[in-house]
Design a protein around this motif. Structure first.
Motif, short mmCIF file in Angstrom:
data_model
loop_
_atom_site.label_atom_id
_atom_site.label_comp_id
_atom_site.label_asym_id
_atom_site.label_seq_id
_atom_site.Cartn_x
_atom_site.Cartn_y
_atom_site.Cartn_z
N LEU A 21 -5.77 8.46 6.67
CA LEU A 21 -7.16 8.30 6.25
C LEU A 21 -7.73 6.93 6.58
CD1 LEU A 21 -6.38 6.75 3.49
CD2 LEU A 21 -6.46 9.01 2.50
N TYR B 199 -5.00 9.13 -8.82
CA TYR B 199 -3.98 8.08 -8.87
C TYR B 199 -4.20 7.20 -10.12
CZ TYR B 199 -0.69 5.13 -6.14
OH TYR B 199 0.40 4.45 -5.66
N GLY C 123 4.40 2.98 -4.01
CA GLY C 123 3.61 3.09 -5.23
C GLY C 123 4.01 4.34 -5.98
N LEU C 124 3.04 4.91 -6.69
CA LEU C 124 3.34 6.11 -7.47
C LEU C 124 3.79 7.24 -6.56
CD1 LEU C 124 0.27 5.99 -9.86
CD2 LEU C 124 2.63 5.38 -10.39
N GLY C 125 3.37 7.19 -5.30
CA GLY C 125 3.77 8.23 -4.35
C GLY C 125 5.28 8.31 -4.22
N ASN C 126 5.95 7.18 -4.32
CA ASN C 126 7.41 7.18 -4.17
C ASN C 126 8.11 7.53 -5.47
OD1 ASN C 126 6.00 5.07 -2.57
ND2 ASN C 126 7.94 5.05 -1.49
N SER D 231 0.75 6.13 3.22
CA SER D 231 -0.68 5.76 3.23
C SER D 231 -1.34 5.96 4.59
CB SER D 231 -0.90 4.28 2.85
OG SER D 231 -0.24 3.93 1.70
N MET E 223 -6.54 1.60 -1.30
CA MET E 223 -7.42 2.78 -1.25
C MET E 223 -8.86 2.36 -1.50
SD MET E 223 -5.46 5.50 -3.58
CE MET E 223 -3.82 4.99 -3.92
N PHE F 233 1.14 10.90 2.56
CA PHE F 233 0.68 10.25 1.32
C PHE F 233 1.51 9.00 1.04
CE2 PHE F 233 0.53 9.52 -3.22
CZ PHE F 233 -0.79 9.80 -3.57
N SER F 234 2.83 9.17 1.15
CA SER F 234 3.71 8.07 0.78
C SER F 234 3.52 6.87 1.70
CB SER F 234 5.16 8.55 0.83
OG SER F 234 5.99 7.58 0.27
N SER G 58 0.84 -1.20 0.00
CA SER G 58 0.00 0.00 0.00
C SER G 58 0.88 1.25 0.00
CB SER G 58 -0.90 -0.01 1.24
OG SER G 58 -1.49 1.25 1.42
N ALA G 59 1.95 1.21 0.78
CA ALA G 59 2.79 2.41 0.91
C ALA G 59 3.60 2.68 -0.36
CB ALA G 59 3.72 2.26 2.11
N CYS H 119 -6.59 3.94 5.94
CA CYS H 119 -6.35 2.82 5.02
C CYS H 119 -5.71 1.66 5.79
CB CYS H 119 -5.43 3.32 3.91
SG CYS H 119 -4.87 2.06 2.81
N1 PFF Z 1 1.12 5.41 -0.42
C1 PFF Z 1 0.69 5.29 -1.76
C2 PFF Z 1 1.85 5.69 -2.68
O1 PFF Z 1 2.86 6.20 -2.18
O2 PFF Z 1 1.74 5.53 -3.87
C3 PFF Z 1 -0.52 6.10 -2.05
C4 PFF Z 1 -1.65 5.87 -1.08
C5 PFF Z 1 -2.13 4.58 -0.86
C6 PFF Z 1 -2.19 6.92 -0.42
C7 PFF Z 1 -3.17 4.36 0.03
C8 PFF Z 1 -3.22 6.73 0.48
C9 PFF Z 1 -3.70 5.45 0.69
F1 PFF Z 1 -4.68 5.27 1.52
#
Ligand code: PFF
Length: 455
Positions: free
Chosen positions: A233, A108, A28-31, A230, A331, A227-228, A25-26, A235
């Motif tokens: 929120l 996303y 992903g595109l965020g990184n 997760s 998500m 965000f990175s 989850s962590a 999740c």
């Molecule tokens: N953490 C994910 C990323 O870095 O791509 C994005 C993300 C996943 C944000 C799940 C929030 C979430 F609940």
């Protein structure tokens, strides 16, 4: 990954499953996409240092709190508040999480759709050779329908996995794909650092200029850290409702933070040396940064062996989609679990509602790079607003209340029991966690907000 037992609420089968799902989850595109974009927009090394601070002192404790709330309540992000704080207005935080989850999944999916297109372009040999990749990117995202198709495809795959594939699919291929993605990232970073002009990129990443740290930069670093990882929120609250009694909450959170930070930093080491060695691309190129610079890296790295180039870049984008998928399903799961738990809705129907909502919102995000790019509010497009509201508003507010709740409201004995697995684990880090959750994290968020408002 999640094995459903007789009580109808699943458990992760193994410790590796817990780490993989949460790290999935962590990471992903965020990184790989959002981190370099934010670093580029916010001045480089100083931003990264502030970001590290937020990972350690805010996002990590919030992650532990979310794990704890999920396992203690065995419920989704809204349900957790209902169980642990019955009748409290804090339930609003759960709903805020649902809203943010849907907003994030919408934009996303648009970016994941771009990745899908780049995978196809790579594998069909269209990304190799002399080209202006800034223009290639611009032409694609401003096309009115192509990005919509790729976004739709990505959302449908997410939907499909959430409805039926979580148990058997993701855990198996995550074990293979995640290490492979890491390996490719390392190879690319090593190559990018040897590109001509790379030193300037390294300086940008390593030599902090603290005069660039404005309240806005601090807010961005906080948003990026949350965000990175997760968090903020609910999740990971939802995921933790599937943890079993043996799961070590603190050490799992620490592992996830480490993996996630490592991937983010390494993608910085790919992108910035490349940015500085390519003429005409600025560090602040925005959401397209990764899609514009990486093709140059692939081209230069494999100029003598184009076939290997197609394969390597295709594999890279493919793995990026898979990393995006392990995040997008988490998500999606936030809202799907909420609908199934709270309204006793059938899983398939719940997932359809979530996918439908994200599709409609995603269309608006996608069009904001093309036909709707001139519809702005305070200079921000729909896409920018979704990103802003979720990462810089909902997530920090959620993170703050989650910490306040666990630090101040939840019975101390319950928190301690959860974190020490009912007294079977040593309590060394517990004091530090408690201090961070009670004081540092909530005050940190408040100060950043006040600072931003006064700026
Ligand atoms: N953490 C994910 C990323 O870095 O791509 C994005 C993300 C996943 C944000 C799940 C929030 C979430 F609940």
């Amino acid at each position: 990954m999640v094995s459903h037992s007789s009580n109808n609420r699943g458990n992760f089968a193994t410790r590796l499953g817990v780490i993989l799902a949460s790290a999935g989850s962590a990471v992903g595109l965020g990184n790989i996409w959002r981190f370099p974009t934010e670093v580029g927009n916010n001045g480089g090394a100083a931003f990264i240092l502030v970001y590290f601070g937020f990972v350690l002192f805010l996002a990590l404790p919030v992650m532990v709190c979310e794990f704890l709330m999920g396992r203690a309540s065995r419920s989704n992000t809204v349900g957790a508040w209902k169980v642990l704080a019955p009748g409290s207005p804090l339930i609003v935080v759960g709903f805020l999480g649902i809203l943010a989850g849907v907003l994030i999944l919408s934009f996303y999916s648009v970016v994941a759709g771009w990745t899908l297109d780049y995978t196809v372009l790579s594998l069909t040999c269209q990304l190799m050779g002399e080209q202006d990749f800034a223009q290639v990117f611009q032409a694609f995202v401003s096309n009115p329908w192509k990005p919509l198709v790729t976004m739709l495809l990505f959302l449908l795959v997410t939907h499909w996995i959430v409805v039926r594939g979580v148990e058997h699919g993701i855990e198996k291929y995550s074990k293979l794909m995640m290490p492979l993605l890491l390996l490719i990232i390392v190879v690319l970073a090593v190559y990018a650092m040897s590109m001509p002009g790379a030193e300037a990129g390294l300086m940008f990443l390593l030599r902090p200029d603290f005069s660039k740290v404005t309240p806005g930069v601090v807010l961005s670093a906080m948003g990026q850290a949350l965000f990175s990882l997760s968090v903020g929120l609910g999740c990971l609250t939802t995921y933790a409702s599937y943890f079993n009694k043996e799961t070590k909450l603190m050490s799992s959170a620490l592992s996830v933070c480490l993996i996630d930070t490592l991937v983010a930093v390494m993608s910085g080491f790919i992108i910035f040396p490349a940015v500085f060695s390519v003429q005409g691309v600025g560090v602040d190129a925005g959401p397209g940064l990764v899609f514009i610079t990486l093709p140059y890296v692939f081209n230069m790295a494999f100029s003598g062996m184009p076939l290997l180039g197609y394969l390597f870049s295709g594999l890279f984008y493919l793995l990026l989609i898979l990393a995006a998928l392990t995040s997008s399903i988490s998500m999606h799961e936030i809202s799907t679990a909420f609908l199934t738990d709270n309204y006793r809705m059938e899983r398939r129907r719940a997932a359809r509602i979530v996918t439908g909502a994200c599709l409609l919102l995603g269309i608006a995000c996608s069009l904001s790079f093309g036909p709707w790019k001139d519809y702005t509010l305070y200079g921000m497009t729909v896409f920018d607003w979704f990103d802003f509201v979720s990462a810089k508003f909902c997530m920090p507010i959620g993170a703050m209340f989650i910490c306040i709740f666990v630090g101040w409201v939840m019975p101390h004995s319950e928190v301690r029991a959860q974190l020490t697995n009912w007294g079977t684990l040593p309590v060394r880090l517990y004091g530090i966690f408690r201090f961070l959750a009670r004081w540092v994290a909530p005050l940190g968020v408040m100060i950043v907000f006040i600072n931003e408002l006064l700026a």
